[in-house]
Design a protein around this motif. Structure first.
Motif, mmCIF file in Angstrom:
data_model
loop_
_atom_site.group_PDB
_atom_site.id
_atom_site.type_symbol
_atom_site.label_atom_id
_atom_site.label_comp_id
_atom_site.label_asym_id
_atom_site.label_seq_id
_atom_site.Cartn_x
_atom_site.Cartn_y
_atom_site.Cartn_z
ATOM 1 N N ASP A 1 -2.231 -8.890 2.458
ATOM 2 C CA ASP A 1 -3.000 -8.308 3.556
ATOM 3 C C ASP A 1 -2.147 -8.360 4.823
ATOM 4 O OD1 ASP A 1 -4.852 -7.478 5.431
ATOM 5 O OD2 ASP A 1 -6.531 -8.477 4.428
ATOM 6 N N ASP A 2 -1.263 -7.383 4.969
ATOM 7 C CA ASP A 2 -0.307 -7.366 6.071
ATOM 8 C C ASP A 2 -0.993 -7.352 7.437
ATOM 9 O OD1 ASP A 2 2.332 -7.165 4.742
ATOM 10 O OD2 ASP A 2 1.515 -5.323 3.923
ATOM 11 N N ARG A 3 -2.019 -6.541 7.559
ATOM 12 C CA ARG A 3 -2.679 -6.416 8.862
ATOM 13 C C ARG A 3 -3.355 -7.725 9.264
ATOM 14 N NH1 ARG A 3 -5.938 -1.197 11.022
ATOM 15 N NH2 ARG A 3 -4.197 -0.288 9.885
ATOM 16 N N LYS B 1 0.837 -1.198 0.000
ATOM 17 C CA LYS B 1 0.000 0.000 0.000
ATOM 18 C C LYS B 1 0.874 1.250 0.000
ATOM 19 C CE LYS B 1 -4.115 -1.743 2.408
ATOM 20 N NZ LYS B 1 -4.964 -1.574 3.611
ATOM 21 N N GLU C 1 1.261 -1.647 8.889
ATOM 22 C CA GLU C 1 0.105 -2.542 8.924
ATOM 23 C C GLU C 1 0.320 -3.723 9.864
ATOM 24 O OE1 GLU C 1 -3.007 -2.359 7.094
ATOM 25 O OE2 GLU C 1 -2.303 -0.290 7.112
#
Length: 343
Positions: free
Chosen positions: A175-177, A161, A209
């Motif tokens: 999707d790191d988070r 991102k 994240e």
């Protein structure tokens, strides 16, 4: 094919040879080479077959004079050169992007720009039209390259991102988070409550994240957030080793560590062993990436798998679509928890 007058070398096949072999006009061959517009499927297949039989290779320089394109893509890493050779993730991404572009017969140019001078030179080179688009990897929030390329109208796709860049920038990210949440939930499920974290750089999307995911799970689990359990790293093995030393000094009762990259986690394991802490008996350790570093670690790392093959393929797909005139796009791909011996 004819023999040259000097030395008997064969002349390379030309577009005329392809047209003659395919039984079509030179113009039809040219249209196939430039995207296949207004060409029937039968004619396109005949031309492609003729190209294979004759061994014709596109003269990229000549075509670029006509199309205004370079027919090449830049893979730009805004990190010091030694990071490219140390961190296995960059090599995996580079290989994946190279393979995805090879299917389109487009070469990939590796560009390393770890200093301000290097970034200036590379930016001038790119904006002069030497590549048709850029795959930008590891951009920090203070790095002006992404914004400069966007303002210059250069097709651009970022890995991760974007931070501090205009909203209309294409990116592909894991999707790191959510991956961080999966790892910390796993550590909590093992009965660990003094969970430290070695973050990535907090001026990068992964660093921000993954720390956010860590904090969210602590909150939902009723575990108080303790700033002493948070130390920062730069994704290098050395920073993981130093980070673990700080954690042990600040919180000797730490019983788990979530590390924002496998390479840093190798350094964490080294520090824990030196301190006499057993993994996983005394301290559970979880990494992120599922890179070759996770398998090389002793014990092998429980980690979060990033789908690097899909990330590479999507970065190429989105960039080529943008070069073709489509609007910028964002793609977020799911991660996966991989359990091994370190937890």
């Amino acid at each position: 094919m004819t023999m040259s007058q000097s030395g008997g070398r064969r002349k390379p096949p030309t577009i005329h040879d392809v047209a003659r072999e395919a039984g079509v006009s030179r113009g039809t061959v040219s249209r196939v080479l430039n995207g296949g517009h207004y060409v029937s499927p039968t004619a396109q297949e005949a031309v492609n077959a003729a190209i294979r039989r004759t061994g014709y290779v596109v003269n990229r320089h000549a075509r670029s004079l006509i199309t205004g394109r370079s027919d090449s893509i830049g893979f730009l890493l805004t990190e010091p050169q030694e990071r490219f050779f140390e961190d296995p993730n960059f090599n995996v991404l580079l290989r994946g992007c190279t393979q995805a572009l090879a299917a389109h017969d487009i070469p990939l140019l590796l560009m390393l720009a770890g200093t301000e001078d290097e970034r200036r030179r590379i930016t001038r080179y790119i904006t002069a039209g030497h590549v048709d688009g850029v795959l930008l990897v590891s951009s920090h929030s203070g790095d002006p390259v992404a914004e400069q390329l966007r303002e210059a109208g250069v097709p651009l796709v970022m890995c991760g991102k974007p931070i501090g860049v205009g909203s209309k920038v294409s990116y592909v990210a894991a999707d790191d988070r959510d991956g961080a949440r999966d790892m910390v939930r796993h550590l909590v499920s093992l009965g660990r409550h003094r969970i430290g974290v070695v973050t990535g750089p907090l001026d990068t999307p992964g660093g921000v994240e993954r720390l956010a995911g860590y904090r969210e799970v602590l909150s939902e689990s009723g575990i108080d957030f303790d700033e002493r359990l948070v130390v920062s790293g730069d994704y290098s093995r050395a920073s993981g080793e130093a980070g673990a030393e700080r954690l042990l000094a600040q919180c000797p009762d730490v019983d788990a560590v979530f590390v924002a990259s496998d390479l840093m986690a190798q350094g964490v394991l080294t520090s824990l062993e030196r301190a006499g802490r057993r993994v996983p008996e005394d301290v559970s350790v979880g990494g992120f990436d599922d890179s070759s570093a996770a398998l090389a670690a002793r014990p092998q790392l429980t980690t979060i798998r990033q789908p690097y093959d899909r990330i590479s393929a999507e970065m190429v797909r989105v960039l080529l679509a943008q070069i073709g005139g489509e609007d910028p796009a964002a793609v977020i791909l799911p991660t996966e928890l991989v359990k091994r011996q370190s937890t």
